[in-house]
Design a protein around this motif. Structure first.
Motif, PDB file in Angstrom:
ATOM      1  N   LEU A 272       0.828  -1.208   0.000  1.00 40.77           N
ATOM      2  CA  LEU A 272       0.000   0.000   0.000  1.00 40.77           C
ATOM      3  C   LEU A 272       0.858   1.252   0.000  1.00 40.77           C
ATOM      4  O   LEU A 272       0.612   2.191  -0.771  1.00 40.77           O
ATOM      5  CB  LEU A 272      -0.942  -0.009   1.201  1.00 40.77           C
ATOM      6  N   TYR A 273       1.883   1.286   0.834  1.00 44.12           N
ATOM      7  CA  TYR A 273       2.752   2.466   0.871  1.00 44.12           C
ATOM      8  C   TYR A 273       3.505   2.624  -0.451  1.00 44.12           C
ATOM      9  O   TYR A 273       3.750   3.751  -0.895  1.00 44.12           O
ATOM     10  CB  TYR A 273       3.742   2.369   2.036  1.00 44.12           C
ATOM     11  N   GLY A 274       3.867   1.515  -1.070  1.00 43.39           N
ATOM     12  CA  GLY A 274       4.531   1.599  -2.369  1.00 43.39           C
ATOM     13  C   GLY A 274       3.628   2.210  -3.418  1.00 43.39           C
ATOM     14  O   GLY A 274       4.058   3.047  -4.229  1.00 43.39           O
ATOM     15  N   ILE A 275       2.352   1.817  -3.417  1.00 44.18           N
ATOM     16  CA  ILE A 275       1.391   2.362  -4.383  1.00 44.18           C
ATOM     17  C   ILE A 275       1.108   3.829  -4.095  1.00 44.18           C
ATOM     18  O   ILE A 275       1.047   4.664  -5.013  1.00 44.18           O
ATOM     19  CB  ILE A 275       0.091   1.539  -4.366  1.00 44.18           C
ATOM     20  N   ILE A 276       0.947   4.171  -2.822  1.00 44.68           N
ATOM     21  CA  ILE A 276       0.712   5.569  -2.442  1.00 44.68           C
ATOM     22  C   ILE A 276       1.843   6.449  -2.934  1.00 44.68           C
ATOM     23  O   ILE A 276       1.630   7.539  -3.485  1.00 44.68           O
ATOM     24  CB  ILE A 276       0.558   5.689  -0.911  1.00 44.68           C
ATOM     25  N   ASP A 277       3.078   5.974  -2.743  1.00 44.20           N
ATOM     26  CA  ASP A 277       4.241   6.772  -3.142  1.00 44.20           C
ATOM     27  C   ASP A 277       4.317   6.930  -4.656  1.00 44.20           C
ATOM     28  O   ASP A 277       4.533   8.030  -5.164  1.00 44.20           O
ATOM     29  CB  ASP A 277       5.513   6.113  -2.623  1.00 44.20           C
ATOM     30  N   ASP A 278       4.145   5.840  -5.390  1.00 43.45           N
ATOM     31  CA  ASP A 278       4.327   5.897  -6.838  1.00 43.45           C
ATOM     32  C   ASP A 278       3.170   6.595  -7.548  1.00 43.45           C
ATOM     33  O   ASP A 278       3.311   7.013  -8.702  1.00 43.45           O
ATOM     34  CB  ASP A 278       4.498   4.487  -7.403  1.00 43.45           C
ATOM     35  N   THR A 279       2.022   6.709  -6.887  1.00 42.36           N
ATOM     36  CA  THR A 279       0.885   7.407  -7.491  1.00 42.36           C
ATOM     37  C   THR A 279       0.728   8.818  -6.951  1.00 42.36           C
ATOM     38  O   THR A 279      -0.248   9.500  -7.272  1.00 42.36           O
ATOM     39  CB  THR A 279      -0.421   6.635  -7.219  1.00 42.36           C
ATOM     40  N   ASP A 280       1.721   9.266  -6.157  1.00 39.66           N
ATOM     41  CA  ASP A 280       1.626  10.583  -5.507  1.00 39.66           C
ATOM     42  C   ASP A 280       0.264  10.744  -4.838  1.00 39.66           C
ATOM     43  O   ASP A 280      -0.504  11.661  -5.120  1.00 39.66           O
ATOM     44  CB  ASP A 280       1.855  11.709  -6.520  1.00 39.66           C
ATOM     45  N   LEU A 281       0.016   9.830  -3.928  1.00 38.30           N
ATOM     46  CA  LEU A 281      -1.231   9.819  -3.159  1.00 38.30           C
ATOM     47  C   LEU A 281      -2.451   9.775  -4.074  1.00 38.30           C
ATOM     48  O   LEU A 281      -3.395  10.557  -3.961  1.00 38.30           O
ATOM     49  CB  LEU A 281      -1.299  11.026  -2.210  1.00 38.30           C
ATOM     50  N   LEU A 282      -2.407   8.823  -4.991  1.00 35.11           N
ATOM     51  CA  LEU A 282      -3.508   8.498  -5.912  1.00 35.11           C
ATOM     52  C   LEU A 282      -3.834   9.622  -6.881  1.00 35.11           C
ATOM     53  O   LEU A 282      -4.909   9.625  -7.494  1.00 35.11           O
ATOM     54  CB  LEU A 282      -4.782   8.100  -5.144  1.00 35.11           C
ATOM     55  N   SER A 283      -2.911  10.556  -7.080  1.00 36.51           N
ATOM     56  CA  SER A 283      -3.181  11.637  -8.028  1.00 36.51           C
ATOM     57  C   SER A 283      -2.966  11.185  -9.473  1.00 36.51           C
ATOM     58  O   SER A 283      -3.445  11.823 -10.410  1.00 36.51           O
ATOM     59  CB  SER A 283      -2.284  12.842  -7.726  1.00 36.51           C
TER      60      SER A 283
ATOM     61  N   VAL B 161       9.424  20.212 -11.585  1.00 39.46           N
ATOM     62  CA  VAL B 161       9.044  20.628 -10.233  1.00 39.46           C
ATOM     63  C   VAL B 161       7.534  20.515 -10.171  1.00 39.46           C
ATOM     64  O   VAL B 161       6.814  21.322 -10.767  1.00 39.46           O
ATOM     65  CB  VAL B 161       9.512  22.059  -9.919  1.00 39.46           C
ATOM     66  N   SER B 162       7.056  19.473  -9.491  1.00 31.17           N
ATOM     67  CA  SER B 162       5.634  19.138  -9.514  1.00 31.17           C
ATOM     68  C   SER B 162       5.010  19.349  -8.144  1.00 31.17           C
ATOM     69  O   SER B 162       5.635  19.078  -7.111  1.00 31.17           O
ATOM     70  CB  SER B 162       5.444  17.675  -9.924  1.00 31.17           C
TER      71      SER B 162
ATOM     72  N   THR C 196      -1.141  18.866 -13.234  1.00 31.52           N
ATOM     73  CA  THR C 196      -1.575  18.207 -14.473  1.00 31.52           C
ATOM     74  C   THR C 196      -0.491  17.331 -15.079  1.00 31.52           C
ATOM     75  O   THR C 196      -0.777  16.302 -15.686  1.00 31.52           O
ATOM     76  CB  THR C 196      -1.995  19.253 -15.524  1.00 31.52           C
ATOM     77  N   LEU C 197       0.748  17.739 -14.912  1.00 36.51           N
ATOM     78  CA  LEU C 197       1.873  16.964 -15.451  1.00 36.51           C
ATOM     79  C   LEU C 197       2.590  16.335 -14.254  1.00 36.51           C
ATOM     80  O   LEU C 197       3.616  16.825 -13.802  1.00 36.51           O
ATOM     81  CB  LEU C 197       2.810  17.886 -16.225  1.00 36.51           C
ATOM     82  N   ASN C 198       2.004  15.264 -13.729  1.00 35.65           N
ATOM     83  CA  ASN C 198       2.486  14.746 -12.453  1.00 35.65           C
ATOM     84  C   ASN C 198       3.228  13.424 -12.535  1.00 35.65           C
ATOM     85  O   ASN C 198       3.655  12.891 -11.525  1.00 35.65           O
ATOM     86  CB  ASN C 198       1.322  14.606 -11.467  1.00 35.65           C
ATOM     87  N   SER C 199       3.382  12.885 -13.749  1.00 36.23           N
ATOM     88  CA  SER C 199       4.090  11.614 -13.889  1.00 36.23           C
ATOM     89  C   SER C 199       5.185  11.748 -14.928  1.00 36.23           C
ATOM     90  O   SER C 199       4.918  11.886 -16.121  1.00 36.23           O
ATOM     91  CB  SER C 199       3.118  10.497 -14.297  1.00 36.23           C
ATOM     92  N   ARG C 200       6.402  11.714 -14.461  1.00 32.12           N
ATOM     93  CA  ARG C 200       7.535  11.775 -15.388  1.00 32.12           C
ATOM     94  C   ARG C 200       7.539  10.565 -16.321  1.00 32.12           C
ATOM     95  O   ARG C 200       7.762  10.688 -17.527  1.00 32.12           O
ATOM     96  CB  ARG C 200       8.844  11.828 -14.588  1.00 32.12           C
ATOM     97  N   LYS C 201       7.305   9.378 -15.757  1.00 34.32           N
ATOM     98  CA  LYS C 201       7.366   8.141 -16.542  1.00 34.32           C
ATOM     99  C   LYS C 201       6.312   8.106 -17.641  1.00 34.32           C
ATOM    100  O   LYS C 201       6.576   7.708 -18.771  1.00 34.32           O
ATOM    101  CB  LYS C 201       7.198   6.938 -15.609  1.00 34.32           C
ATOM    102  N   ALA C 202       5.095   8.532 -17.293  1.00 34.92           N
ATOM    103  CA  ALA C 202       3.991   8.395 -18.238  1.00 34.92           C
ATOM    104  C   ALA C 202       3.798   9.619 -19.125  1.00 34.92           C
ATOM    105  O   ALA C 202       3.318   9.500 -20.254  1.00 34.92           O
ATOM    106  CB  ALA C 202       2.691   8.114 -17.479  1.00 34.92           C
ATOM    107  N   MET C 203       4.198  10.800 -18.642  1.00 37.24           N
ATOM    108  CA  MET C 203       3.837  12.035 -19.339  1.00 37.24           C
ATOM    109  C   MET C 203       5.001  12.776 -19.972  1.00 37.24           C
ATOM    110  O   MET C 203       4.788  13.695 -20.764  1.00 37.24           O
ATOM    111  CB  MET C 203       3.104  12.971 -18.371  1.00 37.24           C
ATOM    112  N   VAL C 204       6.245  12.401 -19.609  1.00 39.18           N
ATOM    113  CA  VAL C 204       7.412  13.092 -20.177  1.00 39.18           C
ATOM    114  C   VAL C 204       8.368  12.103 -20.845  1.00 39.18           C
ATOM    115  O   VAL C 204       8.728  12.256 -22.019  1.00 39.18           O
ATOM    116  CB  VAL C 204       8.156  13.914 -19.107  1.00 39.18           C
TER     117      VAL C 204
END
Length: 865
Positions: free
Chosen positions: A594-605, A747-748, A849-857
């Protein structure tokens, strides 16, 4: 009880103090390292065996390991030290070994249940050690996924040797989760005495060695009684104390015999010559007592070089014999020595009492075969009886001498001092290249453990094994390529769990789980659910299950689901009472995921439907473990599956009391920690602001700093300095690796715990930033333009194009503006310049809006192949 209120404490074995008192005694301290190691490891094994099942003993074992290492009873005692002993020296059967592993891991299951994680079907074991590794620049997601991958691999015994958890460069200690869900549960030893931090994976002799057919032989053993019956048979010579002296290889026998034949010919000639001369002596017509001493003196004063065999030896044979006599037997004159000097040297070294031969001859003069006048008596039976005793005694003495010459002690000295063959071995720390270089035609190498300037043999490595294409195996978690951790070709990748772009070539099919989720821990959790659902009963006994079944009224869907689970639990206990999953192990596993998912999703954002479903299951499973009955703390059945489903579902979960109790502590700490690191960076002191920076696609460096709204004011105050430091770091990196000439940093904004809980996470009046810099070469300009051209197609950029702004900070503002105008969306007057004189561009966009480096950049970065 809320989930966040559950308190973890590292566990320890009871009565350790009384056990350790035994190790503090002088008798124990004076033992050789190998014996101390055996006693300590056997004591740990005994503690594990005594613990009642079910149990989860990882923290107990780590506590024991750390305390032993702190006492300095052994040289750098680690968890790996125990596993090595468990495999090689414990004497346990394979089934017993797996049982011990299950108690440590908190899961004792049939081995084939782990087939959903590793390709170990049909009872397959992989040769060598098995690594489970995270990726470089590790984050919480990869740390957690790799840890549980290691623990499962350890429990399943994937490899025949060691199981190693690796995080390149070490775990991200700056994260509060390292304290909260690692150290607070497993103790400090989880990172200091278990974790490996290699940026390049490699094997050592520890990983490759085996006891195999290693046969220790003592120096007094006769070489004629040693037979190399098998191809894989290693004869290792040890002293009385068990320390390594050398190896006795198949080829050594013939080499050594060459020298032994030379000295044996000389001794045999001496014996025969003595017999002939003795018979000649007694053949004289008149023999007197005074004739005996000159005869004996002449016999023993003959020089070895003057014996008939030596006269026929080649020059090389004479040199070898001379060296053998001088350097092995201590006959300083070598072949120039008389047989008397030869015997005296052997007697002086207390090797063989050669002087007995002369003593026996001296009895001729003092015996009863001469009368009072010193004349030989005429009594043939008596004379021949005395001569027979002497000849038999001489023969026995020479036989003893020959037997002594064929001891391993002499054979090893011949190898080293006559032929200059030094013992070739490796220590447990030797790496593959050193082992290969030293192997050099040998069929095996002995592996030793250093102990007080001596070496103790612990195993062997066979050349045939070293020539195999695969020497060990690897499991990857949260990435899928060889380059990330520099994995050599002799390590085969057999298991992958990843949610990124993957690239992998293997010799055999790996078990690869490549899934569409924001966090790799969602995939790992799904695999854990598959196993746990077959054995977990929430720690309930049969009576508790029956009582709960009677209490369910079946008035709702939730109660129906609870009934189904209870019936399933009853079925598990009916079918299998031997295997188990310890409830606390299961709870810890879930809270990690759960903590791993919270961290990687920036608290489900930033989250996928798969992540949402996984989080709901994790929360409900943890709540059920605490309540010891099927319980649901959150459901999504009332949320319509429309276009806003993910956003509504995320908000519903985040506003759940149990979920809030878990993330509020972490995010409160992170806000304080980020404030501290902004201030450190502003003073040009070491900080974590740019720690999350990756090299990608052969030409780009891209990092990300996540800032809470509460930290915004401090950040703005020091932003100019922070940007300056980032650019200086980028240029230093460019000097080392000029191919990386495009530099980006995001810088997000991420919402704080209270903002999320109150539903105010989208209320950000400011804008986020993307810093962009190039080295100034034509190639770097091309990389920038390719990136801008692709990046304009990013969905968030297209959706919020009207909110974009560009700031140009340096003297190259005109050039940068031209590149943007040529290759990016039109900004329609939303371009400004700054006086900072920093040669970079800053693209501003709507916060959040641009909160995922892996998916969006990253997908839009140029690639160099």
């Amino acid at each position: 009880m809320l989930l966040g209120d559950y308190v973890f404490q590292p566990k320890t074995f009871s009565q350790l103090d009384s056990l350790f008192k035994q190790f503090e005694k002088k008798e124990f301290q004076n033992l050789p390292d190998r014996k101390r190691s055996d006693q300590i490891n056997r004591a740990l094994l005994g503690l594990i065996q005594k613990e009642p099942e079910p149990c989860f003993l990882l923290s107990h074992v780590l506590d024991f390991v750390v305390k032993v290492d702190q006492k300095k009873w052994l040289e750098h005692y680690t968890f790996t030290s125990f596993e090595l002993w468990l495999n090689q020296f414990s004497g346990l059967s394979l089934e017993e070994n797996l049982h011990i592993r299950g108690k440590i891991a908190g899961k004792f299951l049939p081995r084939d249940e782990y087939q959903v994680l590793f390709p170990i079907g049909m009872n397959k074991y992989y040769a060598g050690s098995h690594f489970v590794t995270a990726h470089k620049s590790p984050d919480l997601d990869t740390t957690i996924a790799s840890f549980w991958g290691w623990l499962d691999a350890f429990a399943a015994k994937v490899g025949t040797s060691l199981h190693l958890w690796n995080i390149p460069g070490g775990a991200p200690e700056s994260l509060i989760e390292m304290e909260l869900i690692f150290k607070n549960i497993f103790g400090e030893g989880i990172f200091s005495h278990l974790l490996k931090t290699r940026t390049t994976l490699s094997l050592t002799a520890n990983d490759l060695m085996t006891l195999g057919d290693m046969q220790p032989k003592k120096v007094e053993d006769n070489i004629g009684h040693i037979h190399h019956d098998k191809d894989k048979q290693a004869i290792v010579v040890v002293g009385d104390d068990g320390y390594y002296l050398g190896d006795w290889r198949t080829s050594d026998y013939e080499t050594t015999r060459q020298v032994l034949v030379l000295i044996n010919q000389c001794i045999r000639w001496f014996e025969n010559n003595l017999h002939i001369n003795l018979i000649s002596l007694f053949s004289r017509p008149s023999l007197k007592r005074e004739d005996i001493p000159p005869f004996i003196e002449a016999t023993f004063q003959l020089k070895i070089k003057d014996s008939d065999p030596v006269q026929e030896f080649s020059k090389k044979e004479k040199e070898n014999l001379n060296t053998f006599l001088k350097d092995v037997l201590g006959v300083h004159a070598g072949v120039e020595a008389t047989f008397a000097e030869f015997g005296a040297s052997l007697s002086k070294m207390m090797l063989v009492d050669f002087s007995k031969m002369r003593t026996l001859l001296d009895t001729l003069a003092s015996g009863g075969i001469f009368d009072k006048q010193g004349k030989l008596i005429e009594n043939r039976p008596h004379i021949f009886t005395e001569l027979g005793k002497i000849i038999e005694g001489l023969h026995t003495a020479i036989q003893h001498l020959r037997a002594f010459m064929e001891k391993l002690d002499i054979a090893l000295k011949i190898k080293t001092k006559v032929f200059n063959y030094k013992p070739t071995f490796v220590t447990v720390r030797a790496e593959v290249e050193e082992i290969r270089n030293k192997m050099d035609g040998h069929s095996y190498l002995t592996v030793t453990y250093p102990d007080r300037h001596l070496f103790y043999p612990v195993g062997v490595i066979y050349a045939s094994d070293l020539r195999k294409n695969t020497l060990g195996t690897v499991s990857l978690r949260d990435f899928c390529n060889r380059e990330e951790v520099s994995i050599p070709n002799y390590l085969e990748i057999i298991s992958v769990v990843d949610h990124h772009k993957s690239q992998l070539t293997t010799l055999t099919p790996p078990l690869a789980i490549i899934g569409d989720s924001q966090s790799s821990n969602a995939l790992v959790a799904e695999l854990a659910f598959h196993i746990n659902d077959r054995y977990s009963v929430l720690g309930m006994k049969k009576e508790e299950i029956e009582n709960n079944l009677k209490k369910i009224p079946l008035s709702s869907l939730e109660e129906g689901r609870a009934l189904s689970k209870l019936l399933h639990f009853r079925e598990i206990l009916t079918k299998d009472t031997r295997h188990y999953i310890y409830p606390e192990r299961e709870f810890i596993e879930y809270i990690h995921f759960l903590y791993g998912i919270i961290d990687d999703t920036d608290l489900l954002s930033k989250i996928s439907h798969r992540d949402i479903i996984c989080i709901v299951q994790l929360l409900n499973r943890m709540k059920s473990l605490i309540a010891k009955k099927p319980t649901e703390t959150v459901t999504l059945q009332d949320i319509p599956r429309d276009k806003d489903y993910l956003k509504k579902a995320s908000r519903h979960i985040l506003q759940n009391e149990d979920m809030y109790s878990l993330y509020k502590r972490v995010y409160a700490f992170r806000e304080k920690d980020l404030e501290k690191n902004i201030l450190l960076a502003s003073k040009k002191a070491p900080s974590t602001l740019f720690m999350d920076t990756k090299e990608q696609n052969g030409c780009c460096r891209i990092g990300q700093t996540k800032i809470f709204a509460k930290n915004r004011e401090t950040y703005l105050k020091h932003r100019s300095t922070i940007r300056q430091i980032w650019w200086e770091d980028a240029m230093e990196a460019f000097k080392e690796k000029p191919e990386y000439d495009l530099h980006l940093h995001m810088v997000s904004t991420i919402a704080g715990a209270d903002e999320v809980y109150k539903g105010k996470e989208d209320e950000h009046p400011h804008k986020d930033e993307l810093w962009i810099g190039i080295s100034g070469t034509d190639l770097s300009v091309g990389h920038l333009k390719r990136f801008l051209n692709a990046f304009q197609e990013s969905p968030p950029i297209k959706q919020y194009a009207k909110d974009l702004e560009l700031e140009l900070l340096g003297d190259n503002a005109e050039e940068l503006q031209q590149y943007f105008e040529e290759s990016f969306l039109p900004l329609n007057g939303r371009i400004k310049t700054s006086k900072q004189k920093l040669p970079i561009a800053v693209l501003y966009f709507k916060a959040g809006t641009l909160n995922s480096r892996k998916a969006m950049v990253s997908p839009f970065l140029p690639s160099v192949k």
